[in-house]
Write a protein that holds these residues in place. Structure first.
Motif, PDB file in Angstrom:
ATOM      1  N   MET A 142      -1.720  -2.517 -14.622  1.00  0.00           N
ATOM      2  CA  MET A 142      -0.900  -2.322 -13.416  1.00  0.00           C
ATOM      3  C   MET A 142      -0.380  -3.637 -12.850  1.00  0.00           C
ATOM      4  O   MET A 142      -0.914  -4.704 -13.125  1.00  0.00           O
ATOM      5  CB  MET A 142      -1.692  -1.601 -12.328  1.00  0.00           C
ATOM      6  CG  MET A 142      -2.707  -2.471 -11.624  1.00  0.00           C
ATOM      7  SD  MET A 142      -3.447  -1.700 -10.167  1.00  0.00           S
ATOM      8  CE  MET A 142      -4.396  -0.420 -10.915  1.00  0.00           C
ATOM      9  N   THR A 143       0.662  -3.503 -12.032  1.00  0.00           N
ATOM     10  CA  THR A 143       1.214  -4.599 -11.238  1.00  0.00           C
ATOM     11  C   THR A 143       0.853  -4.349  -9.780  1.00  0.00           C
ATOM     12  O   THR A 143       0.922  -3.218  -9.300  1.00  0.00           O
ATOM     13  CB  THR A 143       2.748  -4.659 -11.394  1.00  0.00           C
ATOM     14  OG1 THR A 143       3.056  -4.928 -12.760  1.00  0.00           O
ATOM     15  CG2 THR A 143       3.361  -5.725 -10.505  1.00  0.00           C
ATOM     16  N   LEU A 144       0.464  -5.411  -9.083  1.00  0.00           N
ATOM     17  CA  LEU A 144       0.203  -5.328  -7.648  1.00  0.00           C
ATOM     18  C   LEU A 144       1.379  -5.993  -6.941  1.00  0.00           C
ATOM     19  O   LEU A 144       1.508  -7.216  -6.962  1.00  0.00           O
ATOM     20  CB  LEU A 144      -1.121  -6.015  -7.304  1.00  0.00           C
ATOM     21  CG  LEU A 144      -2.349  -5.383  -7.968  1.00  0.00           C
ATOM     22  CD1 LEU A 144      -3.592  -6.220  -7.693  1.00  0.00           C
ATOM     23  CD2 LEU A 144      -2.541  -3.950  -7.506  1.00  0.00           C
ATOM     24  N   PRO A 145       2.269  -5.187  -6.356  1.00  0.00           N
ATOM     25  CA  PRO A 145       3.509  -5.730  -5.778  1.00  0.00           C
ATOM     26  C   PRO A 145       3.298  -6.365  -4.405  1.00  0.00           C
ATOM     27  O   PRO A 145       2.227  -6.279  -3.812  1.00  0.00           O
ATOM     28  CB  PRO A 145       4.395  -4.485  -5.666  1.00  0.00           C
ATOM     29  CG  PRO A 145       3.426  -3.366  -5.451  1.00  0.00           C
ATOM     30  CD  PRO A 145       2.184  -3.742  -6.234  1.00  0.00           C
ATOM     31  N   SER A 166      -2.231   4.125  -8.276  1.00  0.00           N
ATOM     32  CA  SER A 166      -1.801   4.324  -6.884  1.00  0.00           C
ATOM     33  C   SER A 166      -2.953   4.128  -5.915  1.00  0.00           C
ATOM     34  O   SER A 166      -2.794   3.520  -4.857  1.00  0.00           O
ATOM     35  CB  SER A 166      -1.203   5.723  -6.698  1.00  0.00           C
ATOM     36  OG  SER A 166      -0.030   5.856  -7.438  1.00  0.00           O
ATOM     37  N   ALA A 167      -4.133   4.638  -6.264  1.00  0.00           N
ATOM     38  CA  ALA A 167      -5.306   4.491  -5.395  1.00  0.00           C
ATOM     39  C   ALA A 167      -5.734   3.031  -5.302  1.00  0.00           C
ATOM     40  O   ALA A 167      -6.102   2.559  -4.226  1.00  0.00           O
ATOM     41  CB  ALA A 167      -6.451   5.352  -5.916  1.00  0.00           C
ATOM     42  N   VAL A 168      -5.663   2.315  -6.407  1.00  0.00           N
ATOM     43  CA  VAL A 168      -6.020   0.891  -6.382  1.00  0.00           C
ATOM     44  C   VAL A 168      -5.040   0.137  -5.487  1.00  0.00           C
ATOM     45  O   VAL A 168      -5.454  -0.647  -4.628  1.00  0.00           O
ATOM     46  CB  VAL A 168      -6.051   0.289  -7.802  1.00  0.00           C
ATOM     47  CG1 VAL A 168      -6.238  -1.225  -7.747  1.00  0.00           C
ATOM     48  CG2 VAL A 168      -7.153   0.932  -8.636  1.00  0.00           C
ATOM     49  N   ARG A 169      -3.739   0.371  -5.661  1.00  0.00           N
ATOM     50  CA  ARG A 169      -2.742  -0.301  -4.807  1.00  0.00           C
ATOM     51  C   ARG A 169      -2.962   0.035  -3.336  1.00  0.00           C
ATOM     52  O   ARG A 169      -2.833  -0.823  -2.465  1.00  0.00           O
ATOM     53  CB  ARG A 169      -1.338   0.076  -5.242  1.00  0.00           C
ATOM     54  CG  ARG A 169      -0.913  -0.555  -6.533  1.00  0.00           C
ATOM     55  CD  ARG A 169       0.540  -0.217  -6.867  1.00  0.00           C
ATOM     56  NE  ARG A 169       0.855  -0.641  -8.201  1.00  0.00           N
ATOM     57  CZ  ARG A 169       1.085   0.193  -9.228  1.00  0.00           C
ATOM     58  NH1 ARG A 169       1.080   1.502  -9.038  1.00  0.00           N
ATOM     59  NH2 ARG A 169       1.343  -0.277 -10.422  1.00  0.00           N
ATOM     60  N   SER A 170      -3.287   1.292  -3.038  1.00  0.00           N
ATOM     61  CA  SER A 170      -3.497   1.728  -1.653  1.00  0.00           C
ATOM     62  C   SER A 170      -4.765   1.151  -1.036  1.00  0.00           C
ATOM     63  O   SER A 170      -4.916   1.166   0.184  1.00  0.00           O
ATOM     64  CB  SER A 170      -3.554   3.259  -1.582  1.00  0.00           C
ATOM     65  OG  SER A 170      -2.315   3.806  -1.962  1.00  0.00           O
ATOM     66  N   SER A 171      -5.674   0.663  -1.864  1.00  0.00           N
ATOM     67  CA  SER A 171      -6.934   0.116  -1.340  1.00  0.00           C
ATOM     68  C   SER A 171      -6.774  -1.310  -0.801  1.00  0.00           C
ATOM     69  O   SER A 171      -7.735  -1.880  -0.280  1.00  0.00           O
ATOM     70  CB  SER A 171      -8.006   0.124  -2.436  1.00  0.00           C
ATOM     71  OG  SER A 171      -7.767  -0.898  -3.395  1.00  0.00           O
ATOM     72  N   ARG A 172      -5.591  -1.857  -0.879  1.00  0.00           N
ATOM     73  CA  ARG A 172      -5.337  -3.240  -0.434  1.00  0.00           C
ATOM     74  C   ARG A 172      -5.747  -3.420   1.020  1.00  0.00           C
ATOM     75  O   ARG A 172      -5.331  -2.667   1.898  1.00  0.00           O
ATOM     76  CB  ARG A 172      -3.859  -3.559  -0.603  1.00  0.00           C
ATOM     77  CG  ARG A 172      -3.464  -4.957  -0.195  1.00  0.00           C
ATOM     78  CD  ARG A 172      -1.973  -5.164  -0.417  1.00  0.00           C
ATOM     79  NE  ARG A 172      -1.555  -6.526  -0.161  1.00  0.00           N
ATOM     80  CZ  ARG A 172      -0.323  -6.963  -0.388  1.00  0.00           C
ATOM     81  NH1 ARG A 172       0.604  -6.158  -0.889  1.00  0.00           N
ATOM     82  NH2 ARG A 172      -0.020  -8.219  -0.131  1.00  0.00           N
ATOM     83  N   ASP A 177      -9.819  -2.524  -4.294  1.00  0.00           N
ATOM     84  CA  ASP A 177     -10.920  -1.818  -4.915  1.00  0.00           C
ATOM     85  C   ASP A 177     -10.413  -1.319  -6.269  1.00  0.00           C
ATOM     86  O   ASP A 177      -9.718  -0.313  -6.343  1.00  0.00           O
ATOM     87  CB  ASP A 177     -11.365  -0.648  -4.039  1.00  0.00           C
ATOM     88  CG  ASP A 177     -12.514   0.143  -4.637  1.00  0.00           C
ATOM     89  OD1 ASP A 177     -12.929  -0.151  -5.783  1.00  0.00           O
ATOM     90  OD2 ASP A 177     -12.997   1.063  -3.962  1.00  0.00           O
ATOM     91  N   VAL A 178     -10.754  -2.030  -7.353  1.00  0.00           N
ATOM     92  CA  VAL A 178     -10.232  -1.654  -8.672  1.00  0.00           C
ATOM     93  C   VAL A 178     -10.938  -0.438  -9.253  1.00  0.00           C
ATOM     94  O   VAL A 178     -10.522   0.070 -10.298  1.00  0.00           O
ATOM     95  CB  VAL A 178     -10.259  -2.838  -9.669  1.00  0.00           C
ATOM     96  CG1 VAL A 178      -9.315  -3.940  -9.220  1.00  0.00           C
ATOM     97  CG2 VAL A 178     -11.654  -3.364  -9.866  1.00  0.00           C
ATOM     98  N   LEU A 179     -11.948   0.074  -8.561  1.00  0.00           N
ATOM     99  CA  LEU A 179     -12.632   1.296  -8.990  1.00  0.00           C
ATOM    100  C   LEU A 179     -12.167   2.508  -8.180  1.00  0.00           C
ATOM    101  O   LEU A 179     -12.753   3.581  -8.283  1.00  0.00           O
ATOM    102  CB  LEU A 179     -14.152   1.129  -8.857  1.00  0.00           C
ATOM    103  CG  LEU A 179     -14.754  -0.056  -9.621  1.00  0.00           C
ATOM    104  CD1 LEU A 179     -16.250  -0.153  -9.348  1.00  0.00           C
ATOM    105  CD2 LEU A 179     -14.469   0.049 -11.104  1.00  0.00           C
ATOM    106  N   ALA A 180     -11.117   2.343  -7.373  1.00  0.00           N
ATOM    107  CA  ALA A 180     -10.651   3.395  -6.471  1.00  0.00           C
ATOM    108  C   ALA A 180     -10.088   4.615  -7.193  1.00  0.00           C
ATOM    109  O   ALA A 180      -9.979   5.682  -6.598  1.00  0.00           O
ATOM    110  CB  ALA A 180      -9.600   2.836  -5.505  1.00  0.00           C
ATOM    111  N   GLY A 181      -9.730   4.479  -8.455  1.00  0.00           N
ATOM    112  CA  GLY A 181      -9.155   5.613  -9.190  1.00  0.00           C
ATOM    113  C   GLY A 181      -7.945   5.168  -9.974  1.00  0.00           C
ATOM    114  O   GLY A 181      -7.961   4.118 -10.620  1.00  0.00           O
TER     115      GLY A 181
END
Length: 185
Positions: free
Chosen positions: A109-112, A152-158, A145-149
């Protein structure tokens, strides 16, 4: 810049990973008691790293950290992309899966929406990922949180775990390279 290593799954050899400039190529070299295997495992994945990224042309895109998780199953990298006083230039912040048996790198993934990113780090258990940078208002460190799912879930955990105002001056100190300390923080 963009050079890191991790143990091979055999427990005696190591992988040395680098990212080739002006391409999307990762080169994984195995090194062991017999020396360096000079034929790399080549993985073409993720963004091309070159001076032309965003709307400016700068060789500062070759600056930025590349890190493995401590388990060696993921690798991340970032690009600084500093264009003078222009703070709207995006940085490349990407996460990849790494196969410590074969040396293969696969895009995850990319983290924008990161800017002037030089420093990245994983937590010791690999569950958190940290990104430092500067946006138009703040110098910051964000946590994911890279274990968030899923992605999309990882990006939303920012979440922003450190922030201080940024006055737009390029010589003002900012969060930079990061390393996990001996106390696990």
């Amino acid at each position: 810049e963009r050079l890191c290593g991790t143990p091979h799954v055999n427990g005696s050899d190591y992988w040395i990973l680098m990212h080739e400039w002006k391409t999307d190529k990762f080169l994984a070299y195995m090194i062991g008691e017999d020396g360096l295997d000079t034929l790399p495992v080549v993985s073409q994945t993720g963004a091309v790293h070159s001076a032309e990224y965003g709307t400016c042309t700068t060789n500062s895109n070759r600056q930025g950290e590349m890190k493995f998780t401590y388990a060696g199953d993921r690798v991340a990298l970032c690009s600084f992309n500093f264009c003078g006083n222009d703070l709207v230039q995006p940085s490349i912040v990407q996460l990849f899966d790494f196969d410590a048996l074969t040396g293969q790198v696969d895009y995850w993934m990319t983290l924008p929406e990161h800017y002037h990113t030089y420093g990245i780090e994983f937590s010791q258990d690999g569950g958190k990922f940290y990104v430092s940078g500067i946006d138009e208002q703040e110098r910051y460190v964000d946590q994911y949180d890279v274990l968030a799912g899923d992605t999309s879930a990882v990006r939303s955990s920012r979440s922003r775990i450190y922030a201080t105002p940024y006055n737009g001056q390029p010589d003002q100190p900012f969060p930079n390279a990061m390393e996990l300390a001996s106390n696990g923080r």
